[in-house]
Design an enzyme around this catalytic site. Structure first.
Site, PDB file in Angstrom:
ATOM      1  N   LYS A 113       0.824  -1.205   0.000  1.00  0.00           N
ATOM      2  CA  LYS A 113       0.000   0.000   0.000  1.00  0.00           C
ATOM      3  C   LYS A 113       0.855   1.249   0.000  1.00  0.00           C
ATOM      4  O   LYS A 113       0.512   2.235  -0.645  1.00  0.00           O
ATOM      5  CB  LYS A 113      -0.961  -0.007   1.185  1.00  0.00           C
ATOM      6  N   LYS A 196      -5.417 -11.278  -5.589  1.00  0.00           N
ATOM      7  CA  LYS A 196      -6.537 -11.822  -4.845  1.00  0.00           C
ATOM      8  C   LYS A 196      -7.794 -10.980  -5.078  1.00  0.00           C
ATOM      9  O   LYS A 196      -7.697  -9.762  -5.219  1.00  0.00           O
ATOM     10  CB  LYS A 196      -6.155 -11.777  -3.355  1.00  0.00           C
ATOM     11  N   LYS A 199     -12.310  -6.258  -2.364  1.00  0.00           N
ATOM     12  CA  LYS A 199     -13.460  -5.368  -2.391  1.00  0.00           C
ATOM     13  C   LYS A 199     -13.108  -4.037  -3.004  1.00  0.00           C
ATOM     14  O   LYS A 199     -13.945  -3.332  -3.512  1.00  0.00           O
ATOM     15  CB  LYS A 199     -13.937  -5.133  -0.957  1.00  0.00           C
TER      16      LYS A 199
END
Ligand code: TRP
Length: 331
Positions: A113, A196, A199
């Site tokens: 991130k 992966k 959301k």
């Protein structure tokens, strides 16, 4: 003998997707009789990214409704929101003070991130594993069912528990084990099968949400990225995208992937996609309808959350009191 306990949580960002369902919630179902279970929506974790207040609240309801629709029984398991039990934030602070910059910097999720966001990355994303450790250690669970991207955070949790116990020569925390289910590990993005399913993926075409309509499910599966081949040969030779479709079929059908490969061997990718779309719709549609029905029953859900929070807080408060006493905070 007291039951062993398990604990896990999902973030209420956006809607839940089939990775959450196949990888997490469905594993939880198998545990609800055997273990004392604590399953929460980790709403405080969601604050590590900016959230729209209305959407966040709606996701919390939707998430708990999904847990129930999937078959978790609120009488057997403790379902709650992280923010309803203040001990999480409190122990989170204590554990932040027990953590080293270096070890948090090594967390892969943070590294990924921060590579994207640079210096403007929120501090919450950095200290988040300390809060997660608090979530876990408060309940002294034996197992923590998680996807394999979370194993490193569980490892950190284990280190923090041991560090704390050693420093005070007292067994305050039990050292938890990760529990990674077979499918849990890997439900990949349909458009970007190297990543992966998530959301918050930029392209929502790669994510099958539990709220998707039958048409959306079918379209997303039909446009899933595979490779330049045409026919299914063997799993070992399959590209990541194709492997993901075979794995998904196996997960929904609750059979081994080898069986699915045998069934579709020699058939085209198109045939597999049509069959998978039908199967996915058959499994997701009833779950979606029940989730939507329950999400609208706010009073009922609030009752469940309140009861869950009371039960959870009883356990959490006791652990926190022992911690405070141990480190010298007056009661
Ligand atoms: N970090 C987990 C995730 O993003 C969510 C989480 C927070 C969690 N606290 C937890 C999972 C405690 C298991 C136990 O998936």
């Amino acid at each position: 003998m007291a039951k062993k306990s398990v604990l896990s949580g999902i973030q209420p960002t956006n809607q839940l997707h089939i990775g959450n369902y196949l990888g997490a919630i469905r594993n939880w179902l198998t545990m609800q009789d055997e273990y004392a279970c604590y399953f929460m929506m980790v709403d405080l974790h969601a604050l590590t990214l900016q959230q729209d207040p209305k959407a966040l609240a709606a996701s919390c309801y939707f998430g708990i409704a999904s847990y129930l629709a999937a078959g978790l029984d609120a009488k057997k398991v403790t379902l709650f929101l992280q923010s309803h039990v203040p001990a999480h934030a409190e122990l989170g602070w204590v554990l932040t003070c027990f953590s080293y910059m270096g070890e948090l910097k090594r967390m892969t999720q943070f590294k990924d991130k921060s590579a994207k966001q640079g210096e403007n990355i929120g501090v919450g994303l950095y200290t988040y594993p300390c809060l997660m450790a608090a979530d876990i250690l408060l309940y002294r669970p034996h197992y923590v069912p998680v996807g394999d991207d979370q194993k490193q955070h569980i490892e950190l949790t284990r280190n923090l528990a041991e560090r704390f116990n050693n420093r005070y020569a007292k067994n305050i925390f039990s050292v938890p084990h990760p529990f990674v289910g077979k499918v849990g590990a890997r439900v990949m993005d349909l458009q970007n099968p190297g990543a992966k399913m998530s959301k918050s993926a930029l392209n929502s075409k790669g994510t099958l949400f539990l709220s998707d309509s039958d048409k959306q499910i079918t379209q997303k599966i039909k446009s899933a990225v595979t490779d330049s081949g045409r026919e299914i040969t063997s799993y070992g030779e399959a590209s990541q995208g194709l492997m993901n479709l075979l794995d998904l079929y196996a997960a929904f059908a609750e059979v081994e992937t080898a069986e699915v490969c045998a069934e579709f061997s020699g058939k085209t990718y198109g045939v597999l996609k049509v069959a998978l779309a039908e199967l996915a719709v058959a499994k997701i549609a009833p779950l979606r309808e029940e989730t939507l029905r329950l999400s609208a029953e706010r009073g009922y859900l609030r009752g469940i959350l309140q009861e869950g929070a009371e039960r959870a807080a009883g356990v959490a408060r006791r652990t926190l009191a022992e911690v405070y006493e141990t480190i010298g905070l007056l009661s």
